[in-house]
Design a protein around this motif. Structure first.
Motif, short mmCIF file in Angstrom:
data_model
loop_
_atom_site.label_atom_id
_atom_site.label_comp_id
_atom_site.label_asym_id
_atom_site.label_seq_id
_atom_site.Cartn_x
_atom_site.Cartn_y
_atom_site.Cartn_z
N ILE A 37 0.88 -1.16 0.00
CA ILE A 37 0.00 0.00 0.00
C ILE A 37 0.92 1.21 0.00
CG2 ILE A 37 -1.78 1.30 1.22
CD1 ILE A 37 -2.57 -1.36 2.57
N ASN A 38 0.83 2.02 -1.04
CA ASN A 38 1.66 3.22 -1.17
C ASN A 38 0.78 4.45 -1.05
OD1 ASN A 38 4.07 1.73 -1.81
ND2 ASN A 38 3.23 1.40 -3.84
N TRP A 39 1.19 5.36 -0.19
CA TRP A 39 0.47 6.63 -0.01
C TRP A 39 1.41 7.74 -0.45
CZ3 TRP A 39 -0.85 9.06 5.39
CH2 TRP A 39 -1.63 10.21 5.20
N HIS A 69 7.01 14.33 -4.05
CA HIS A 69 8.33 14.00 -3.50
C HIS A 69 8.29 13.28 -2.16
CE1 HIS A 69 10.32 16.31 -6.63
NE2 HIS A 69 9.36 17.19 -6.48
N ALA A 70 7.13 12.85 -1.68
CA ALA A 70 7.05 12.16 -0.39
C ALA A 70 6.07 10.99 -0.49
CB ALA A 70 6.61 13.12 0.70
N LYS A 71 6.49 9.85 0.07
CA LYS A 71 5.67 8.64 -0.01
C LYS A 71 5.84 7.82 1.26
CE LYS A 71 6.95 4.77 -2.42
NZ LYS A 71 7.21 3.91 -3.59
N LEU A 72 4.74 7.24 1.72
CA LEU A 72 4.75 6.23 2.78
C LEU A 72 4.37 4.91 2.13
CD1 LEU A 72 2.81 8.04 5.65
CD2 LEU A 72 5.28 7.74 5.45
N ALA A 73 5.08 3.83 2.48
CA ALA A 73 4.78 2.53 1.89
C ALA A 73 4.76 1.46 2.97
CB ALA A 73 5.81 2.17 0.83
N ILE A 74 3.76 0.61 2.92
CA ILE A 74 3.70 -0.57 3.77
C ILE A 74 3.83 -1.77 2.84
CG2 ILE A 74 2.29 -1.95 5.33
CD1 ILE A 74 0.91 0.66 6.16
#
Length: 194
Positions: free
Chosen positions: A154-156, A161-166
């Protein structure tokens, strides 16, 4: 490339390489998907040269993209050649309607651009992705192991230029650096670039 204004594309790529190591012998290894761990597949140092051939494809339509690669490596040694291979298939779906942008001039996918970045009256972009891959570092004379893995992400994308990934990875190894085994990995990544 098809209709770039409609975010539809097809990409095909081919790469080849030859290298020699001189008097030093080369070994091959694979780390798990979370790079803070030791190599799960590894060969002894045995090759004085190798030949690499890689194939890649990617396609996208609207908010769905598919990517695949296959790599073949022939390692040359005094005992004879060894052949290894690796590949993956990945599918991504941008739930918030963004489209991957393909740059035909450079032959690569550009970063995802959220329609409404976080903090600008928006939530960013959300992507679900899944991937299947394998690597084989075992041949008749060389035993480096085999790995097969399935992963889900799951990528947010908070902004361009900014990303959170699980990431969740289910990996199975045969005759690897630590013998046979299965690993279940869960990772959280925060990525910022400019």
């Amino acid at each position: 490339m098809l209709n770039p204004s409609d975010h539809e594309f097809i990409h095909l790529g081919l790469s080849a390489r030859h290298r020699s190591s001189g008097p030093k012998l080369m070994a091959y290894r694979l780390r798990p998907f979370m790079n803070a761990a030791p190599a799960i597949l590894s060969t002894p140092a045995f090759a004085h040269a190798d030949h690499f051939l890689g194939f890649e494809t990617a396609m996208g339509k609207d908010n769905i993209h598919i990517e695949a690669e296959y790599a073949l490596l022939r390692a040359e040694s005094a005992q004879g050649p060894a052949v290894f291979d690796s590949g993956y298939l990945q599918v991504g779906w941008l739930l918030t309607g963004e489209s991957p942008v393909y740059d035909a001039k450079s032959g690569r996918l550009n970063r995802i651009r959220p329609k409404t970045p976080l903090g600008l009256e928006g939530f960013g972009a959300i992507e679900l992705a899944t991937r299947f891959d394998w690597t084989r570092l075992t041949d008749q004379q060389i035993g480096g192991g085999r790995q097969v893995a399935a992963s889900f992400a799951i990528n947010w994308y908070l902004s361009t230029h900014a990303k959170l990934a699980i990431n969740y990875v289910d990996s199975s190894v045969k005759a690897g650096s630590f013998g046979d085994g299965r690993s279940l990995l869960l990772g959280l990544r925060i990525q910022i670039d400019w």
